[in-house]
Design a protein around this motif. Structure first.
Motif, PDB file in Angstrom:
ATOM      1  N   TYR A 100       0.819  -1.208   0.000  1.00  0.00           N
ATOM      2  CA  TYR A 100       0.000   0.000   0.000  1.00  0.00           C
ATOM      3  C   TYR A 100       0.858   1.266   0.000  1.00  0.00           C
ATOM      4  O   TYR A 100       0.352   2.352  -0.271  1.00  0.00           O
ATOM      5  N   LYS A 101       2.139   1.121   0.317  1.00  0.00           N
ATOM      6  CA  LYS A 101       3.074   2.244   0.327  1.00  0.00           C
ATOM      7  C   LYS A 101       4.393   1.810  -0.307  1.00  0.00           C
ATOM      8  O   LYS A 101       4.808   0.657  -0.182  1.00  0.00           O
ATOM      9  N   ALA A 102       5.064   2.748  -0.958  1.00  0.00           N
ATOM     10  CA  ALA A 102       6.352   2.460  -1.596  1.00  0.00           C
ATOM     11  C   ALA A 102       7.468   2.546  -0.558  1.00  0.00           C
ATOM     12  O   ALA A 102       8.072   3.599  -0.351  1.00  0.00           O
ATOM     13  N   VAL A 103       7.711   1.437   0.122  1.00  0.00           N
ATOM     14  CA  VAL A 103       8.767   1.358   1.128  1.00  0.00           C
ATOM     15  C   VAL A 103       9.511   0.032   0.966  1.00  0.00           C
ATOM     16  O   VAL A 103       9.171  -0.783   0.118  1.00  0.00           O
ATOM     17  N   GLY A 104      10.531  -0.163   1.786  1.00  0.00           N
ATOM     18  CA  GLY A 104      11.249  -1.437   1.792  1.00  0.00           C
ATOM     19  C   GLY A 104      11.880  -1.762   0.462  1.00  0.00           C
ATOM     20  O   GLY A 104      12.413  -0.898  -0.238  1.00  0.00           O
ATOM     21  N   SER A 105      11.820  -3.050   0.094  1.00  0.00           N
ATOM     22  CA  SER A 105      12.479  -3.503  -1.128  1.00  0.00           C
ATOM     23  C   SER A 105      11.850  -2.895  -2.376  1.00  0.00           C
ATOM     24  O   SER A 105      12.531  -2.718  -3.393  1.00  0.00           O
ATOM     25  N   PHE A 106      10.565  -2.563  -2.322  1.00  0.00           N
ATOM     26  CA  PHE A 106       9.925  -1.936  -3.485  1.00  0.00           C
ATOM     27  C   PHE A 106      10.598  -0.596  -3.791  1.00  0.00           C
ATOM     28  O   PHE A 106      10.935  -0.301  -4.939  1.00  0.00           O
ATOM     29  N   TYR A 107      10.802   0.203  -2.735  1.00  0.00           N
ATOM     30  CA  TYR A 107      11.433   1.515  -2.938  1.00  0.00           C
ATOM     31  C   TYR A 107      12.897   1.366  -3.359  1.00  0.00           C
ATOM     32  O   TYR A 107      13.392   2.138  -4.181  1.00  0.00           O
ATOM     33  N   LYS A 108      13.586   0.357  -2.817  1.00  0.00           N
ATOM     34  CA  LYS A 108      14.978   0.120  -3.218  1.00  0.00           C
ATOM     35  C   LYS A 108      15.072  -0.171  -4.711  1.00  0.00           C
ATOM     36  O   LYS A 108      16.001   0.260  -5.392  1.00  0.00           O
ATOM     37  N   ARG A 109      14.095  -0.888  -5.233  1.00  0.00           N
ATOM     38  CA  ARG A 109      14.104  -1.254  -6.651  1.00  0.00           C
ATOM     39  C   ARG A 109      13.683  -0.104  -7.556  1.00  0.00           C
ATOM     40  O   ARG A 109      14.229   0.075  -8.646  1.00  0.00           O
ATOM     41  N   TYR A 110      12.689   0.657  -7.116  1.00  0.00           N
ATOM     42  CA  TYR A 110      12.060   1.619  -8.014  1.00  0.00           C
ATOM     43  C   TYR A 110      12.147   3.062  -7.523  1.00  0.00           C
ATOM     44  O   TYR A 110      11.372   3.920  -7.950  1.00  0.00           O
ATOM     45  N   GLY A 111      13.102   3.325  -6.660  1.00  0.00           N
ATOM     46  CA  GLY A 111      13.240   4.652  -6.074  1.00  0.00           C
ATOM     47  C   GLY A 111      13.477   5.779  -7.069  1.00  0.00           C
ATOM     48  O   GLY A 111      13.225   6.940  -6.769  1.00  0.00           O
ATOM     49  N   LYS A 112      13.968   5.448  -8.263  1.00  0.00           N
ATOM     50  CA  LYS A 112      14.179   6.480  -9.289  1.00  0.00           C
ATOM     51  C   LYS A 112      12.868   6.918  -9.926  1.00  0.00           C
ATOM     52  O   LYS A 112      12.821   7.918 -10.645  1.00  0.00           O
ATOM     53  N   TYR A 113      11.802   6.170  -9.659  1.00  0.00           N
ATOM     54  CA  TYR A 113      10.538   6.432 -10.321  1.00  0.00           C
ATOM     55  C   TYR A 113       9.409   6.821  -9.360  1.00  0.00           C
ATOM     56  O   TYR A 113       8.317   7.182  -9.817  1.00  0.00           O
ATOM     57  N   ILE A 114       9.680   6.731  -8.054  1.00  0.00           N
ATOM     58  CA  ILE A 114       8.610   6.965  -7.086  1.00  0.00           C
ATOM     59  C   ILE A 114       9.199   7.517  -5.794  1.00  0.00           C
ATOM     60  O   ILE A 114      10.362   7.234  -5.462  1.00  0.00           O
ATOM     61  N   GLU A 115       8.431   8.317  -5.082  1.00  0.00           N
ATOM     62  CA  GLU A 115       8.881   8.871  -3.809  1.00  0.00           C
ATOM     63  C   GLU A 115       8.716   7.840  -2.693  1.00  0.00           C
ATOM     64  O   GLU A 115       7.797   7.027  -2.709  1.00  0.00           O
ATOM     65  N   ASN A 116       9.607   7.896  -1.714  1.00  0.00           N
ATOM     66  CA  ASN A 116       9.509   7.004  -0.559  1.00  0.00           C
ATOM     67  C   ASN A 116       8.204   7.260   0.188  1.00  0.00           C
ATOM     68  O   ASN A 116       7.871   8.397   0.504  1.00  0.00           O
ATOM     69  N   GLY A 117       7.442   6.195   0.421  1.00  0.00           N
ATOM     70  CA  GLY A 117       6.189   6.316   1.156  1.00  0.00           C
ATOM     71  C   GLY A 117       4.992   6.691   0.306  1.00  0.00           C
ATOM     72  O   GLY A 117       3.886   6.852   0.831  1.00  0.00           O
ATOM     73  N   GLU A 118       5.197   6.821  -1.007  1.00  0.00           N
ATOM     74  CA  GLU A 118       4.076   7.180  -1.890  1.00  0.00           C
ATOM     75  C   GLU A 118       3.032   6.056  -1.918  1.00  0.00           C
ATOM     76  O   GLU A 118       3.354   4.885  -1.770  1.00  0.00           O
TER      77      GLU A 118
END
Length: 227
Positions: free
Chosen positions: A101-119
């Motif tokens: 439900y939020k862009a954190v953890g491994s998801f953010y590590k993978r896609y951090g160039k495309y999305i803000e942390n916690g989005e």
């Protein structure tokens, strides 16, 4: 009662009645002494974590059973930190089904160039292979079919079931003013090849926040169960 598997956070036994007994331990996943549900190794031991995990698991499974969600849950014994469940066969050599439900953890590590942390994420669904040496890689629908792990129809059913289950859990937590960021589930097949929710549903399987405060597993147990 025969020991059939020693896991990172649980030991598994076979029972004479054909069911399985899961004994919850105080070990939790993490790294460098810090708890992390996304890690694939035991990071530390927290006194009381096993019982807390079982209490929440019992709570959520009983809620899901009332909603007619197919699960392996039979009964639990909080005094012995054990849960009796129906026997189920895992997909392949073990998969984890994740709802985000939020862009954190491994998801953010993978896609951090495309999305803000916690989005915000709209119940994003993904499957990972339980393989410590490979780093628990994600796997898509086509690869699951090619490797003979599951059919496209099973994938679609699991995707819908994961989102339904996680939606129920998210609403329960919301009633406690808690926000579910992500959660990982496990599924298996019974003797008739029906899909069942298996394993546990506890603080060790999810990231939960209250406002901007991360809620640790033991604290989550107390907040949800009003202890």
């Amino acid at each position: 009662m025969d020991l059939i598997y020693k896991g990172k956070t649980k030991d598994i036994y076979s029972l004479e009645n054909g069911n399985i007994l899961m004994k919850f331990k105080d070990d939790v996943t993490g790294k460098d002494g810090v708890f992390d549900p996304g890690e694939n190794q035991v990071g530390l031991s927290i006194d009381g974590a096993g019982k807390a995990g079982l209490e929440l698991t019992e709570f959520f499974f009983e809620k899901l059973n009332k909603e007619n969600i197919p699960t392996h849950y039979v009964r639990s014994n909080l005094d012995e930190n054990t849960m009796e469940v129906k026997k189920a066969k895992v997909f392949g050599k073990g998969l984890e089904f994740i709802c985000r439900y939020k862009a954190v953890g491994s998801f953010y590590k993978r896609y951090g160039k495309y999305i803000e942390n916690g989005e915000d994420l709209d119940a994003f669904f993904e499957i990972t292979i339980k393989d410590d040496e490979a780093g628990d890689p994600t796997i898509n629908k086509d690869a699951l079919e090619i490797l003979g792990i599951m059919t496209p129809a099973q994938y679609d059913e699991l995707k819908n079931l994961t989102r339904e289950i996680c939606g129920i859990i998210k609403e329960i937590l919301k009633e406690k003013d808690l926000d579910l960021y992500d959660i990982k589930l496990e599924f298996g097949l019974d003797e008739n090849n029906n899909i069942l929710l298996i394993d546990e549903i506890s603080g060790g399987n999810m990231r939960v926040y209250k406002g901007k405060e991360y809620i640790e597993p033991l604290k989550l147990n107390k907040l949800v169960l009003n202890k």
